[in-house]
Design a protein around this motif. Structure first.
Motif, PDB file in Angstrom:
ATOM      1  N   GLU A 110       3.630   1.986   8.544  1.00 52.31           N
ATOM      2  CA  GLU A 110       3.191   1.984   7.146  1.00 52.31           C
ATOM      3  C   GLU A 110       3.370   0.610   6.515  1.00 52.31           C
ATOM      4  N   ALA A 111       4.518  -0.009   6.748  1.00 60.40           N
ATOM      5  CA  ALA A 111       4.783  -1.308   6.143  1.00 60.40           C
ATOM      6  C   ALA A 111       3.738  -2.325   6.567  1.00 60.40           C
ATOM      7  N   VAL A 112       3.436  -2.360   7.847  1.00 63.09           N
ATOM      8  CA  VAL A 112       2.431  -3.312   8.339  1.00 63.09           C
ATOM      9  C   VAL A 112       1.071  -3.000   7.743  1.00 63.09           C
ATOM     10  N   GLU A 113       0.689  -1.727   7.740  1.00 62.71           N
ATOM     11  CA  GLU A 113      -0.647  -1.367   7.255  1.00 62.71           C
ATOM     12  C   GLU A 113      -0.797  -1.644   5.759  1.00 62.71           C
ATOM     13  N   ILE A 114       0.250  -1.417   4.970  1.00 63.51           N
ATOM     14  CA  ILE A 114       0.181  -1.764   3.545  1.00 63.51           C
ATOM     15  C   ILE A 114      -0.026  -3.261   3.382  1.00 63.51           C
ATOM     16  N   ALA A 115       0.748  -4.055   4.101  1.00 62.42           N
ATOM     17  CA  ALA A 115       0.635  -5.509   3.985  1.00 62.42           C
ATOM     18  C   ALA A 115      -0.748  -5.985   4.403  1.00 62.42           C
ATOM     19  N   VAL A 116      -1.313  -5.374   5.432  1.00 63.65           N
ATOM     20  CA  VAL A 116      -2.654  -5.754   5.881  1.00 63.65           C
ATOM     21  C   VAL A 116      -3.696  -5.366   4.830  1.00 63.65           C
ATOM     22  N   GLN A 117      -3.586  -4.163   4.276  1.00 71.47           N
ATOM     23  CA  GLN A 117      -4.576  -3.703   3.303  1.00 71.47           C
ATOM     24  C   GLN A 117      -4.538  -4.509   2.009  1.00 71.47           C
ATOM     25  N   ILE A 118      -3.389  -5.032   1.636  1.00 68.62           N
ATOM     26  CA  ILE A 118      -3.325  -5.863   0.421  1.00 68.62           C
ATOM     27  C   ILE A 118      -3.544  -7.334   0.747  1.00 68.62           C
TER      28      ILE A 118
END
Length: 280
Positions: free
Chosen positions: A223-231
């Motif tokens: 989740e942490a990686v995917e949030i950072a990628v999406q923002i």
């Protein structure tokens, strides 16, 4: 560039660190505690510098390592920013000690101001903040607050969110400190327009065993990686691991996931007390 220290050597390093205005210096203090220095201003996020959790709850809440700084080392900090009232984020012993400083101001969710006053912090030291609010701080720092979902939203009777994350804008260098949160669509929407340079996100995750023990969960490493990628954050800094072995995650899983799926995405893993300098 990275160097790590503790105690008097770390205090000296912080004092002597001089940077251009387009750079930040960050020191990891354990859990979600970070000291940020920019343009001679210092901001301390979620400092857990004592052993308060163990004193309250006993085993298994022992620290895996001592705090790199003592509260008495932080009396010249300009701002302490608190994300929520859990003892490893809003640490009574640390805050009361730093509260002896005439210089420091404490920024916290409005929902927790009454408790901070009970602990002895004075009205003139306290700055309340709400979801969606922006503060203009001394020295050109801007702070925006966004609700966090520590598994779920929680609000007080006045509708004030009890869990917040923050975007700190240091004249164009944008740092997001998530506090404790899981991923949710609105968070991505709120942050996508903020041009985040550094995204600091928890990775210790959650599961039914810990929920049964009353331990509220966070993002896992995916989740942490995917949030950072999406923002579209320039760099990811994982946090909330390593201090309490029973509420932890192996950060190697974070490294493996990001290398497998986003090998071009920058990240940094901290050792306790380490200094990292981010240049935009």
């Amino acid at each position: 560039m990275s160097v790590y220290n503790s105690g008097k050597a770390l205090v000296k390093q912080i004092a002597e660190t001089e940077l251009p205005r387009q750079a930040l210096a960050l020191w990891a203090l354990g859990q979600e505690g970070f000291l940020v220095k920019w343009n001679k201003k210092t901001v301390l996020f979620d400092p857990y510098l004592s052993n308060w959790v163990y004193e309250l709850a006993g085993p298994p809440w022992s620290r895996a390592f001592e705090s790199p700084l003592a509260p008495s080392d932080c009396l010249n900090v300009d701002y302490v920013v608190i994300s929520h009232h859990h003892e490893d984020h809003m640490d009574k012993l640390t805050l009361q000690a730093i509260g002896q400083s005439a210089q420091t101001r404490f920024i916290a969710p409005r929902a927790h101001l009454p408790l901070l006053k009970e602990w002895g912090l004075r009205d003139e030291q306290l700055i309340g903040i709400s979801h969606g609010q922006c503060l203009e701080l001394d020295g050109g720092i801007r702070l925006d607050a966004f609700a966090a979902m520590h598994e779920q939203f929680e609000q007080d009777d006045a509708g004030e969110h009890k869990f917040l994350g923050y975007v700190a804008n240091f004249e164009g260098v944008h740092l997001y400190h998530a506090g404790d949160t899981i991923g949710f669509p609105e968070l991505v929407t709120w942050l996508q327009s903020r041009q985040i340079d550094i995204a600091m996100l928890p990775i210790n995750g959650r599961d039914f065993v810990r929920n049964g023990q009353g331990i509220v969960g966070n993002c896992n490493y995916r989740e942490a990686v995917e949030i950072a990628v999406q923002i579209d954050a320039d760099m990811i800094i994982p946090m909330h691991y390593g201090l309490f072995p029973h509420n932890d995650e192996n950060p190697a899983y974070f490294v493996d996931y990001i290398h497998r799926h986003y090998p071009a995405k920058k990240f940094h893993m901290f050792a306790p007390g380490e200094r990292f300098i981010y240049m935009k």
